[in-house]
Write a protein that holds these residues in place. Structure first.
Motif, short mmCIF file in Angstrom:
data_model
loop_
_atom_site.label_atom_id
_atom_site.label_comp_id
_atom_site.label_asym_id
_atom_site.label_seq_id
_atom_site.Cartn_x
_atom_site.Cartn_y
_atom_site.Cartn_z
N THR A 129 3.96 4.61 -17.54
CA THR A 129 4.37 5.98 -17.25
C THR A 129 4.20 6.31 -15.77
O THR A 129 4.75 7.31 -15.28
CB THR A 129 3.56 7.00 -18.08
OG1 THR A 129 2.18 6.94 -17.70
CG2 THR A 129 3.70 6.71 -19.57
N ARG A 130 3.45 5.48 -15.04
CA ARG A 130 3.22 5.71 -13.61
C ARG A 130 4.14 4.87 -12.73
O ARG A 130 4.04 4.91 -11.51
CB ARG A 130 1.75 5.40 -13.28
CG ARG A 130 0.76 6.22 -14.09
CD ARG A 130 -0.65 5.70 -13.96
NE ARG A 130 -1.15 5.79 -12.59
CZ ARG A 130 -2.28 5.19 -12.18
NH1 ARG A 130 -2.99 4.45 -13.00
NH2 ARG A 130 -2.67 5.32 -10.92
N ILE A 131 5.04 4.10 -13.38
CA ILE A 131 5.97 3.23 -12.65
C ILE A 131 7.40 3.67 -12.98
O ILE A 131 7.79 3.74 -14.14
CB ILE A 131 5.78 1.75 -13.07
CG1 ILE A 131 4.34 1.32 -12.86
CG2 ILE A 131 6.73 0.85 -12.28
CD1 ILE A 131 4.02 -0.05 -13.45
N GLY A 132 8.19 3.96 -11.94
CA GLY A 132 9.59 4.27 -12.12
C GLY A 132 10.43 3.02 -11.96
O GLY A 132 10.23 2.27 -11.02
N ILE A 133 11.35 2.78 -12.90
CA ILE A 133 12.15 1.55 -12.88
C ILE A 133 13.63 1.89 -12.98
O ILE A 133 14.05 2.65 -13.86
CB ILE A 133 11.77 0.61 -14.05
CG1 ILE A 133 10.27 0.29 -14.03
CG2 ILE A 133 12.59 -0.67 -13.99
CD1 ILE A 133 9.80 -0.47 -15.24
N THR B 285 0.84 -1.19 0.00
CA THR B 285 0.00 0.00 0.00
C THR B 285 0.88 1.25 0.00
O THR B 285 2.08 1.18 0.24
CB THR B 285 -0.94 0.03 1.21
OG1 THR B 285 -0.16 -0.04 2.42
CG2 THR B 285 -1.90 -1.16 1.19
N GLN B 286 0.25 2.37 -0.26
CA GLN B 286 0.97 3.64 -0.34
C GLN B 286 1.72 3.93 0.96
O GLN B 286 1.20 3.70 2.05
CB GLN B 286 0.00 4.78 -0.64
CG GLN B 286 0.67 6.11 -0.92
CD GLN B 286 1.60 6.05 -2.12
OE1 GLN B 286 1.24 5.52 -3.16
NE2 GLN B 286 2.81 6.56 -1.96
N ALA C 98 5.52 4.60 -3.21
CA ALA C 98 5.73 3.25 -2.68
C ALA C 98 6.90 2.64 -3.43
O ALA C 98 7.05 2.84 -4.64
CB ALA C 98 4.48 2.41 -2.86
N THR C 99 7.73 1.88 -2.72
CA THR C 99 8.99 1.42 -3.29
C THR C 99 9.20 -0.07 -3.06
O THR C 99 8.90 -0.58 -1.98
CB THR C 99 10.18 2.19 -2.66
OG1 THR C 99 9.98 3.58 -2.84
CG2 THR C 99 11.49 1.79 -3.30
N GLU D 140 4.12 6.67 -9.17
CA GLU D 140 3.37 6.24 -7.98
C GLU D 140 3.94 4.96 -7.40
O GLU D 140 3.60 4.57 -6.28
CB GLU D 140 1.90 6.07 -8.34
CG GLU D 140 1.23 7.36 -8.79
CD GLU D 140 -0.07 7.11 -9.51
OE1 GLU D 140 -1.04 6.67 -8.84
OE2 GLU D 140 -0.14 7.35 -10.73
N LEU D 141 4.78 4.27 -8.17
CA LEU D 141 5.45 3.05 -7.73
C LEU D 141 6.87 3.08 -8.27
O LEU D 141 7.09 3.35 -9.46
CB LEU D 141 4.71 1.81 -8.26
CG LEU D 141 5.35 0.45 -8.00
CD1 LEU D 141 5.41 0.14 -6.51
CD2 LEU D 141 4.59 -0.66 -8.73
#
Length: 263
Positions: free
Chosen positions: A80-84, A30-31, A199-200, A165-166
């Motif tokens: 686009t909402r997920i950073g990798i 969760t956030q 969230a990570t 967001e993730l």
């Protein structure tokens, strides 16, 4: 008010031919949570990360990311909402790209600058992220000329450019010397302390690479979840010894974890 999961896996498994290589897994975050995933080589960490990054589909089960179910959503928009930060992205970054542009192009979810127009806000954010991770002065250098540690810092800045967001981090401290590792972990801990940080999930082989501020841990062994929960209850001598099949003593000091083997 109930918080919706940022990520939820229900009975997820992956097969290669007749062999079950992952699962079945049930897992959610969760956030505001900061997770670390650990396990030995071959435990299934890379496969799980590819699922979380929406790069592969599970053979069975349901995956919901940011409230969207894989298979029922435009994955390009979701990504686009997920950073990798990890090998799948790093391998595709052009070596002749300026460091600043490596970060900036993430605003359009692309690799390699062409004819896009970036406004002052985009450029300011890129510089601010490079500053946060200690590589602002390298902005005009070519990415291919950087050291491994400098590349990792640039990749993290890029992963955060679109305000995801993730955030998924695949061994961000891997290949760094002790000084580089400690500096990166300190900077990342400072960033993660911000209540607005995403969230990570961080994947690693080494408990020494767990940054301060990590809230939860998941241990994988033979493709299955051995144990998961609050980090201090999971990262223990008993659990780490069990998944690595070695007698390991785990100690904790000032929010960091350390391991050594014993007979």
């Amino acid at each position: 008010m109930t918080t919706s999961p940022v990520l939820e896996l229900s009975d997820v498994s992956v097969r290669r031919g007749e062999k079950l290589i992952l699962g079945p897994l049930n897992f959610q975050i969760t956030q505001g949570e900061r997770w670390v995933i650990l396990g030995p080589n071959g435990a299934g960490k890379s496969t799980l990360l590819q699922i979380l990054a929406t790069k592969i589909f599970p053979t069975q089960g349901s995956v919901s990311v940011l409230g969207k179910q894989m298979g029922r959503v435009d994955l390009f928009e979701l990504r686009t909402r997920i950073g990798i930060c990890g090998a799948p992205i790093a391998e595709d970054i052009p070596g002749d790209e300026k460091v600043k542009d490596v970060v900036l192009t993430a605003a359009y979810a692309i690799l390699g600058r062409w004819n896009e127009d970036y406004d002052l806000w985009d450029e300011s954010r890129a510089i601010a992220l490079l500053t946060t991770f200690g590589v602002r002065e390298l902005g005009d250098r070519l990415y291919g000329s950087l050291s491994e540690g400098e590349k990792k810092r640039t990749q993290i800045a890029r992963a955060l450019m679109a305000d995801p967001e993730l955030l998924l981090l695949d061994e961000p401290a891997g290949g760094l010397d002790v000084g580089g590792r400690e500096d990166l972990l300190r900077r990342f801990a400072n960033f993660a302390a911000d209540p607005t940080a995403p969230a990570t999930i961080l994947v690693t082989h080494h408990i020494e690479e767990i940054p301060i501020g990590t809230t939860h841990a998941l241990l994988l062994k033979d493709g299955q979840i051995a144990v998961s929960g609050p980090v201090e209850a999971v990262i223990t001598s008993e659990h780490i010894s069990a998944i690595f099949n070695e007698k390991i003593s785990v100690t904790q000091d000032a929010g960091r974890f350390f391991a050594r083997s014993y007979q």
